[in-house]
Design a protein around this motif. Structure first.
Motif, PDB file in Angstrom:
ATOM      1  N   LEU A  45       0.821  -1.210   0.000  1.00 13.34           N
ATOM      2  CA  LEU A  45       0.000   0.000   0.000  1.00 13.34           C
ATOM      3  C   LEU A  45       0.860   1.268   0.000  1.00 13.34           C
ATOM      4  CD1 LEU A  45      -2.832  -1.005   2.500  1.00 13.34           C
ATOM      5  CD2 LEU A  45      -3.058  -0.618   0.042  1.00 13.34           C
ATOM      6  N   ALA A  46       1.917   1.264   0.797  1.00 15.60           N
ATOM      7  CA  ALA A  46       2.789   2.436   0.856  1.00 15.60           C
ATOM      8  C   ALA A  46       3.479   2.678  -0.488  1.00 15.60           C
ATOM      9  CB  ALA A  46       3.834   2.271   1.962  1.00 15.60           C
ATOM     10  N   SER A  47       3.928   1.613  -1.141  1.00 12.14           N
ATOM     11  CA  SER A  47       4.607   1.805  -2.426  1.00 12.14           C
ATOM     12  C   SER A  47       3.618   2.255  -3.507  1.00 12.14           C
ATOM     13  CB  SER A  47       5.372   0.553  -2.856  1.00 12.14           C
ATOM     14  OG  SER A  47       4.505  -0.514  -3.117  1.00 12.14           O
ATOM     15  N   ALA A  48       2.382   1.775  -3.455  1.00 11.94           N
ATOM     16  CA  ALA A  48       1.359   2.237  -4.403  1.00 11.94           C
ATOM     17  C   ALA A  48       1.064   3.713  -4.172  1.00 11.94           C
ATOM     18  CB  ALA A  48       0.089   1.403  -4.267  1.00 11.94           C
ATOM     19  N   TYR A  49       0.984   4.099  -2.910  1.00 14.63           N
ATOM     20  CA  TYR A  49       0.734   5.499  -2.560  1.00 14.63           C
ATOM     21  C   TYR A  49       1.857   6.400  -3.092  1.00 14.63           C
ATOM     22  CZ  TYR A  49       0.214   9.703   0.219  1.00 14.63           C
ATOM     23  OH  TYR A  49       0.091  11.012   0.599  1.00 14.63           O
ATOM     24  N   ILE A  50       3.089   6.018  -2.820  1.00 15.55           N
ATOM     25  CA  ILE A  50       4.237   6.819  -3.251  1.00 15.55           C
ATOM     26  C   ILE A  50       4.297   6.889  -4.774  1.00 15.55           C
ATOM     27  CG2 ILE A  50       6.771   6.879  -3.312  1.00 15.55           C
ATOM     28  CD1 ILE A  50       6.626   5.682  -0.408  1.00 15.55           C
ATOM     29  N   MET A  51       4.078   5.747  -5.445  1.00  8.80           N
ATOM     30  CA  MET A  51       4.091   5.730  -6.911  1.00  8.80           C
ATOM     31  C   MET A  51       3.038   6.680  -7.472  1.00  8.80           C
ATOM     32  SD  MET A  51       3.010   2.745  -9.577  1.00  8.80           S
ATOM     33  CE  MET A  51       1.309   2.960  -9.077  1.00  8.80           C
ATOM     34  N   ILE A 101       4.523   5.199 -23.455  1.00  3.86           N
ATOM     35  CA  ILE A 101       4.554   5.284 -21.991  1.00  3.86           C
ATOM     36  C   ILE A 101       3.173   5.655 -21.463  1.00  3.86           C
ATOM     37  CG2 ILE A 101       5.450   6.614 -20.042  1.00  3.86           C
ATOM     38  CD1 ILE A 101       8.130   6.591 -21.393  1.00  3.86           C
ATOM     39  N   GLY A 102       2.526   6.605 -22.118  1.00  3.68           N
ATOM     40  CA  GLY A 102       1.184   6.997 -21.708  1.00  3.68           C
ATOM     41  C   GLY A 102       0.224   5.824 -21.762  1.00  3.68           C
ATOM     42  N   HIS A 103       0.299   5.067 -22.821  1.00  2.00           N
ATOM     43  CA  HIS A 103      -0.578   3.905 -22.987  1.00  2.00           C
ATOM     44  C   HIS A 103      -0.304   2.863 -21.901  1.00  2.00           C
ATOM     45  CE1 HIS A 103      -3.025   0.917 -25.006  1.00  2.00           C
ATOM     46  NE2 HIS A 103      -2.015   0.073 -24.904  1.00  2.00           N
ATOM     47  N   ASN A 104       0.971   2.557 -21.679  1.00  4.87           N
ATOM     48  CA  ASN A 104       1.328   1.562 -20.664  1.00  4.87           C
ATOM     49  C   ASN A 104       0.901   2.002 -19.266  1.00  4.87           C
ATOM     50  OD1 ASN A 104       2.443  -0.124 -22.571  1.00  4.87           O
ATOM     51  ND2 ASN A 104       4.532   0.565 -22.213  1.00  4.87           N
ATOM     52  N   LEU A 105       1.136   3.272 -18.946  1.00  2.00           N
ATOM     53  CA  LEU A 105       0.739   3.795 -17.640  1.00  2.00           C
ATOM     54  C   LEU A 105      -0.775   3.715 -17.465  1.00  2.00           C
ATOM     55  CD1 LEU A 105       2.722   7.062 -16.834  1.00  2.00           C
ATOM     56  CD2 LEU A 105       2.576   4.998 -15.474  1.00  2.00           C
ATOM     57  N   GLU A 106      -1.467   4.125 -18.482  1.00  2.00           N
ATOM     58  CA  GLU A 106      -2.923   4.119 -18.441  1.00  2.00           C
ATOM     59  C   GLU A 106      -3.447   2.702 -18.191  1.00  2.00           C
ATOM     60  OE1 GLU A 106      -5.775   4.733 -21.995  1.00  2.00           O
ATOM     61  OE2 GLU A 106      -5.020   6.698 -21.361  1.00  2.00           O
ATOM     62  N   GLU A 107      -2.932   1.735 -18.917  1.00  2.00           N
ATOM     63  CA  GLU A 107      -3.363   0.347 -18.734  1.00  2.00           C
ATOM     64  C   GLU A 107      -3.038  -0.160 -17.331  1.00  2.00           C
ATOM     65  OE1 GLU A 107      -1.813  -2.244 -21.732  1.00  2.00           O
ATOM     66  OE2 GLU A 107      -3.391  -1.705 -23.155  1.00  2.00           O
ATOM     67  N   LEU A 108      -1.823   0.107 -16.866  1.00  2.00           N
ATOM     68  CA  LEU A 108      -1.392  -0.355 -15.551  1.00  2.00           C
ATOM     69  C   LEU A 108      -2.257   0.250 -14.447  1.00  2.00           C
ATOM     70  CD1 LEU A 108       0.888  -1.774 -13.784  1.00  2.00           C
ATOM     71  CD2 LEU A 108       1.812   0.525 -13.625  1.00  2.00           C
ATOM     72  N   ILE A 109      -2.444   1.544 -14.477  1.00  2.00           N
ATOM     73  CA  ILE A 109      -3.186   2.220 -13.414  1.00  2.00           C
ATOM     74  C   ILE A 109      -4.665   1.841 -13.477  1.00  2.00           C
ATOM     75  CG2 ILE A 109      -3.816   4.442 -12.411  1.00  2.00           C
ATOM     76  CD1 ILE A 109      -0.816   3.568 -12.118  1.00  2.00           C
ATOM     77  N   PHE A 110      -5.220   1.736 -14.678  1.00  2.00           N
ATOM     78  CA  PHE A 110      -6.620   1.348 -14.780  1.00  2.00           C
ATOM     79  C   PHE A 110      -6.820  -0.065 -14.236  1.00  2.00           C
ATOM     80  CE2 PHE A 110     -10.458  -0.162 -16.969  1.00  2.00           C
ATOM     81  CZ  PHE A 110     -11.339   0.788 -16.481  1.00  2.00           C
ATOM     82  N   GLU A 111      -5.891  -0.957 -14.523  1.00  2.00           N
ATOM     83  CA  GLU A 111      -5.986  -2.324 -13.999  1.00  2.00           C
ATOM     84  C   GLU A 111      -5.905  -2.312 -12.477  1.00  2.00           C
ATOM     85  OE1 GLU A 111      -6.680  -6.224 -13.711  1.00  2.00           O
ATOM     86  OE2 GLU A 111      -6.887  -5.021 -15.522  1.00  2.00           O
ATOM     87  N   GLN A 112      -5.015  -1.495 -11.922  1.00  2.00           N
ATOM     88  CA  GLN A 112      -4.919  -1.369 -10.464  1.00  2.00           C
ATOM     89  C   GLN A 112      -6.236  -0.844  -9.885  1.00  2.00           C
ATOM     90  OE1 GLN A 112      -2.064  -1.942  -8.398  1.00  2.00           O
ATOM     91  NE2 GLN A 112      -1.285  -2.970 -10.197  1.00  2.00           N
ATOM     92  N   TYR A 159      -7.037   1.941   1.876  1.00  2.00           N
ATOM     93  CA  TYR A 159      -7.476   1.453   0.565  1.00  2.00           C
ATOM     94  C   TYR A 159      -8.243   2.540  -0.190  1.00  2.00           C
ATOM     95  CZ  TYR A 159      -6.071  -3.342   1.497  1.00  2.00           C
ATOM     96  OH  TYR A 159      -5.335  -4.465   1.743  1.00  2.00           O
ATOM     97  N   ARG A 160      -9.049   3.300   0.533  1.00  2.00           N
ATOM     98  CA  ARG A 160      -9.801   4.382  -0.089  1.00  2.00           C
ATOM     99  C   ARG A 160      -8.842   5.439  -0.646  1.00  2.00           C
ATOM    100  NH1 ARG A 160     -13.315   4.236   3.467  1.00  2.00           N
ATOM    101  NH2 ARG A 160     -12.358   5.617   4.986  1.00  2.00           N
ATOM    102  N   SER A 161      -7.815   5.751   0.102  1.00  2.00           N
ATOM    103  CA  SER A 161      -6.818   6.726  -0.346  1.00  2.00           C
ATOM    104  C   SER A 161      -6.129   6.259  -1.623  1.00  2.00           C
ATOM    105  CB  SER A 161      -5.785   6.950   0.766  1.00  2.00           C
ATOM    106  OG  SER A 161      -4.770   7.808   0.329  1.00  2.00           O
ATOM    107  N   ILE A 162      -5.765   4.991  -1.673  1.00  2.00           N
ATOM    108  CA  ILE A 162      -5.108   4.452  -2.867  1.00  2.00           C
ATOM    109  C   ILE A 162      -6.066   4.479  -4.057  1.00  2.00           C
ATOM    110  CG2 ILE A 162      -4.028   2.392  -3.894  1.00  2.00           C
ATOM    111  CD1 ILE A 162      -2.312   3.804  -1.735  1.00  2.00           C
ATOM    112  N   ALA A 163      -7.319   4.096  -3.836  1.00  2.00           N
ATOM    113  CA  ALA A 163      -8.303   4.130  -4.921  1.00  2.00           C
ATOM    114  C   ALA A 163      -8.483   5.554  -5.430  1.00  2.00           C
ATOM    115  CB  ALA A 163      -9.637   3.550  -4.453  1.00  2.00           C
ATOM    116  N   ASP A 164      -8.536   6.521  -4.519  1.00  2.00           N
ATOM    117  CA  ASP A 164      -8.680   7.929  -4.912  1.00  2.00           C
ATOM    118  C   ASP A 164      -7.466   8.402  -5.710  1.00  2.00           C
ATOM    119  OD1 ASP A 164     -11.126   7.999  -3.609  1.00  2.00           O
ATOM    120  OD2 ASP A 164     -10.358   9.096  -1.850  1.00  2.00           O
TER     121      ASP A 164
END
Length: 150
Positions: A76-82, A102-113, A128-133
């Motif tokens: 959770l901490a690493s997701a928050y920092i990222m 890079i934009g496409h890859n980031l978009e796919e990765l973050i949307f999947e998360q 978890y709410r903070s990470i989702a936000d």
């Protein structure tokens, strides 16, 4: 954790934002490489240290659950920092400053998360709410960079 809580962390994110307009790809690659490096489980030294520090406090977790809890906190901490780092970067670069791949890859990765968030955990846990936000905010910043406004 949050903006304004840790001035040094906020300054570091601001520095990333200042470097990103001229070096978006290396900055984003570095953030993503760092995030990937955080997938390793918590070391036994950290687990033992945690157990020794909490020996006088009442046990909330059983000893076998400690490594799992520490790994989840680390994730959770690493997701928050990222997310905070990538938001700082995306705020500072122009629409043409983000390479398409890079934009496409980031978009796919973050949307999947974002899609993986468990609604029950998100509803009952501020972390978890903070990470989702943050995932949603990052997707919004990426959309502003990648798509033409009407």
């Amino acid at each position: 954790m949050g903006p304004g809580v840790d001035e040094k962390f906020d300054d570091m994110l601001s520095s990333l934002g200042k470097v990103a307009p001229r070096h978006a790809k290396p900055v984003i690659d570095s953030v993503m490489r760092w995030r990937k490096s955080q997938n390793e489980p918590a070391s036994q030294d950290v687990v033992h240290h945690h157990l020794s520090q909490s020996s006088s406090a009442p046990r909330v977790l059983r000893t076998p659950d400690v490594p799992q809890a520490l790994n989840e906190r680390k994730r959770l901490a690493s997701a928050y920092i990222m997310c905070r780092a990538l938001i700082a970067v995306s705020r500072s670069i122009s629409k043409d400053g983000l390479p398409e791949a890079i934009g496409h890859n980031l978009e796919e990765l973050i949307f999947e998360q974002f899609r993986r968030h468990d609604p029950k955990l998100t509803m009952h846990s501020a972390n978890y709410r903070s990470i989702a936000d943050l995932h949603a905010a990052l997707l919004g910043h990426l959309a502003e960079l990648r798509y033409a406004q009407l």
